[in-house]
Motif scaffolding. Structure first.
Motif, PDB file in Angstrom:
ATOM      1  N   SER A 175      -2.355  -6.772  -3.818  1.00 49.45           N
ATOM      2  CA  SER A 175      -2.224  -5.858  -2.671  1.00 49.45           C
ATOM      3  C   SER A 175      -2.705  -4.468  -3.047  1.00 49.45           C
ATOM      4  N   LEU A 176      -2.433  -4.068  -4.285  1.00 49.54           N
ATOM      5  CA  LEU A 176      -2.860  -2.749  -4.746  1.00 49.54           C
ATOM      6  C   LEU A 176      -4.377  -2.652  -4.824  1.00 49.54           C
ATOM      7  N   LEU A 177      -5.037  -3.696  -5.314  1.00 49.29           N
ATOM      8  CA  LEU A 177      -6.502  -3.693  -5.384  1.00 49.29           C
ATOM      9  C   LEU A 177      -7.112  -3.624  -3.988  1.00 49.29           C
ATOM     10  N   ALA A 178      -6.549  -4.375  -3.052  1.00 54.42           N
ATOM     11  CA  ALA A 178      -7.067  -4.352  -1.682  1.00 54.42           C
ATOM     12  C   ALA A 178      -6.892  -2.978  -1.048  1.00 54.42           C
ATOM     13  N   ALA A 179      -5.742  -2.342  -1.300  1.00 54.86           N
ATOM     14  CA  ALA A 179      -5.513  -1.005  -0.739  1.00 54.86           C
ATOM     15  C   ALA A 179      -6.463   0.015  -1.356  1.00 54.86           C
ATOM     16  N   CYS A 180      -6.768  -0.121  -2.647  1.00 59.66           N
ATOM     17  CA  CYS A 180      -7.715   0.800  -3.296  1.00 59.66           C
ATOM     18  C   CYS A 180      -9.106   0.655  -2.688  1.00 59.66           C
ATOM     19  N   ILE A 181      -9.522  -0.576  -2.418  1.00 64.96           N
ATOM     20  CA  ILE A 181     -10.828  -0.792  -1.790  1.00 64.96           C
ATOM     21  C   ILE A 181     -10.843  -0.219  -0.376  1.00 64.96           C
ATOM     22  N   PHE A 182      -9.745  -0.372   0.341  1.00 64.52           N
ATOM     23  CA  PHE A 182      -9.657   0.178   1.694  1.00 64.52           C
ATOM     24  C   PHE A 182      -9.814   1.701   1.670  1.00 64.52           C
ATOM     25  N   CYS A 183      -9.146   2.366   0.730  1.00 61.26           N
ATOM     26  CA  CYS A 183      -9.257   3.827   0.620  1.00 61.26           C
ATOM     27  C   CYS A 183     -10.655   4.247   0.203  1.00 61.26           C
ATOM     28  N   ALA A 184     -11.273   3.491  -0.709  1.00 65.71           N
ATOM     29  CA  ALA A 184     -12.621   3.837  -1.162  1.00 65.71           C
ATOM     30  C   ALA A 184     -13.640   3.709  -0.034  1.00 65.71           C
ATOM     31  N   CYS A 185     -13.475   2.713   0.805  1.00 60.24           N
ATOM     32  CA  CYS A 185     -14.380   2.559   1.953  1.00 60.24           C
ATOM     33  C   CYS A 185     -14.294   3.761   2.879  1.00 60.24           C
ATOM     34  N   ARG A 186     -13.110   4.274   3.083  1.00 61.78           N
ATOM     35  CA  ARG A 186     -12.942   5.458   3.933  1.00 61.78           C
ATOM     36  C   ARG A 186     -13.595   6.680   3.307  1.00 61.78           C
ATOM     37  N   LYS A 205      -2.622  -8.485   5.686  1.00 63.06           N
ATOM     38  CA  LYS A 205      -2.882  -7.095   6.061  1.00 63.06           C
ATOM     39  C   LYS A 205      -1.607  -6.261   6.072  1.00 63.06           C
ATOM     40  N   GLU A 206      -0.435  -6.896   6.281  1.00 67.04           N
ATOM     41  CA  GLU A 206       0.817  -6.150   6.224  1.00 67.04           C
ATOM     42  C   GLU A 206       1.061  -5.614   4.818  1.00 67.04           C
ATOM     43  N   ASP A 207       0.730  -6.417   3.793  1.00 69.24           N
ATOM     44  CA  ASP A 207       0.900  -5.961   2.410  1.00 69.24           C
ATOM     45  C   ASP A 207      -0.088  -4.854   2.065  1.00 69.24           C
ATOM     46  N   ILE A 208      -1.315  -4.983   2.587  1.00 67.19           N
ATOM     47  CA  ILE A 208      -2.311  -3.923   2.347  1.00 67.19           C
ATOM     48  C   ILE A 208      -1.859  -2.617   2.983  1.00 67.19           C
ATOM     49  N   GLY A 209      -1.353  -2.692   4.208  1.00 63.39           N
ATOM     50  CA  GLY A 209      -0.882  -1.484   4.881  1.00 63.39           C
ATOM     51  C   GLY A 209       0.304  -0.847   4.170  1.00 63.39           C
ATOM     52  N   LYS A 210       1.185  -1.665   3.604  1.00 62.68           N
ATOM     53  CA  LYS A 210       2.341  -1.127   2.884  1.00 62.68           C
ATOM     54  C   LYS A 210       1.901  -0.389   1.619  1.00 62.68           C
ATOM     55  N   CYS A 211       0.976  -0.997   0.871  1.00 62.48           N
ATOM     56  CA  CYS A 211       0.459  -0.324  -0.332  1.00 62.48           C
ATOM     57  C   CYS A 211      -0.331   0.928   0.036  1.00 62.48           C
ATOM     58  N   TYR A 212      -1.078   0.846   1.122  1.00 60.61           N
ATOM     59  CA  TYR A 212      -1.885   1.997   1.548  1.00 60.61           C
ATOM     60  C   TYR A 212      -1.002   3.199   1.882  1.00 60.61           C
TER      61      TYR A 212
END
Length: 335
Positions: A175-186, A205-212
């Motif tokens: 979940s942490l890796l996915a959230a990091c990629i999401f932030c990098a895309c932004r 996506k709920e786990d990604i949003g929580k980590c984000y």
């Protein structure tokens, strides 16, 4: 043996120059002292380290330094191994990065296993190995999603920052890796939705949003805290093969739609999808709800509800006389 360097001191006059003007050839030429061939045939014997005249066989120098590449291999395979110094240092990793790895296949495997155990006891590299594996996973995920290398590198930098923060270490690794990629895309201006990141990372996506939400307070995002519908418009319109005029009009409509109370609380992805549906029908292209849903990952019912709010305020949101292509509200579906 002695090196015999014979400097050429031939003097000559330049045609048309005064008699007093003389020039010397200061080039140093290596010549054999016996044959004195003006075009010497000097051969370097690297095996013996000698410099030999190819005409008479006289040794002109010994212990010659070999200036060629020093490729060396310790493998049993044929051919030269050019990787004599290993990979370049990774700026995202700490330490000297001069680790040793022992091959377990071939030869005495028992001895190799014992050496590996001893090496692991002496080197405390568990944290570094974990970071390297995380970086490899980020690279693989970004390549699978077609993201650029800059997005991958920024994702690794965000991950390095996160693991140094004690309050963020408790997050689940995937979940942490996915959230990091999401932030990098932004940060790189190529935003992806939570649903899209969830699709190629296989993380809910709920786990990604929580980590984000736990990461975002520690990042400097230039004051940009949310992804707007205008950021997603270019990619969605490109997937739907919509012309640039429709994309520009849809981007302007997204910015105006924020002022509507019935739309302001909705997701930026839903607003972007409803805006594309609105403009495609306004310009008589007529993309269906299902086509837009396949691209934006928003359900057709959600797009329809948001579209109704835009349709109710169509006269205040859109100036049909401002477009080069003649358009009319009569082409818009009522629901």
């Amino acid at each position: 043996m002695v090196n015999h360097y014979q400097p050429a001191t031939t003097q000559h006059r330049v045609p048309g120059a005064p008699d007093a003007m003389e020039y010397k050839d200061l080039n140093v030429k290596l010549m054999c002292k016996d044959c004195r061939n003006p075009v010497p045939n000097i051969i370097e014997e690297f095996a013996a380290g000698d410099l030999v005249c190819g005409d008479c066989g006289m040794v002109l120098g010994d212990r010659i330094i070999d200036t060629r590449s020093e490729w060396r291999t310790f493998s049993n395979e044929e051919g030269n191994d050019p990787s004599r110094v290993g990979a370049t240092s990774n700026p995202l990793l700490e330490g000297s990065q001069l680790d040793t790895s022992i091959k377990l296949t071939g030869g005495n495997t028992t001895l190799a296993k014992n050496l590996n155990k001893t090496l692991n006891r002496t080197n405390n590299t568990k944290a570094v190995k974990s970071k390297i594996m995380a970086h490899k996973d980020i690279t693989a995920l970004c390549e699978a999603a077609g993201l650029s290398k800059s997005v991958s590198e920024i994702s690794k930098q965000i991950f390095n920052m996160v693991i140094k923060t004690p309050s963020l270490k408790v997050q689940v690794r995937h979940s942490l890796l996915a959230a990091c990629i999401f932030c990098a895309c932004r940060q790189e201006g190529v935003p992806r939705t939570f649903r899209e990141v969830s699709a190629f990372t296989q993380v809910p996506k709920e786990d990604i949003g929580k980590c984000y939400k736990s990461i975002i307070p520690y990042l400097e995002m230039s004051g940009k805290k949310t992804t707007s519908g205008a950021d997603l418009m270019g990619r969605f319109c490109s997937f739907l093969n919509l012309p640039m005029e429709v994309q520009t009009a849809a981007s302007d409509l997204v910015k105006r739609a924020r002022e509507i109370d019935s739309v302001a609380g909705r997701s930026p992805v839903s607003i972007a999808a409803a805006t594309i549906y609105f403009m495609s029908h306004l310009f008589n292209i007529g993309k269906t709800l299902q086509e837009i849903s396949d691209v934006s990952s928003v359900s057709p019912s959600t797009i329809r509800v948001t579209y109704k709010a835009l349709y109710a305020e169509r006269t205040s949101l859109v100036d049909i006389n401002s477009y080069r292509t003649p358009v009319t509200f009569n082409s818009l579906p009522s629901s």
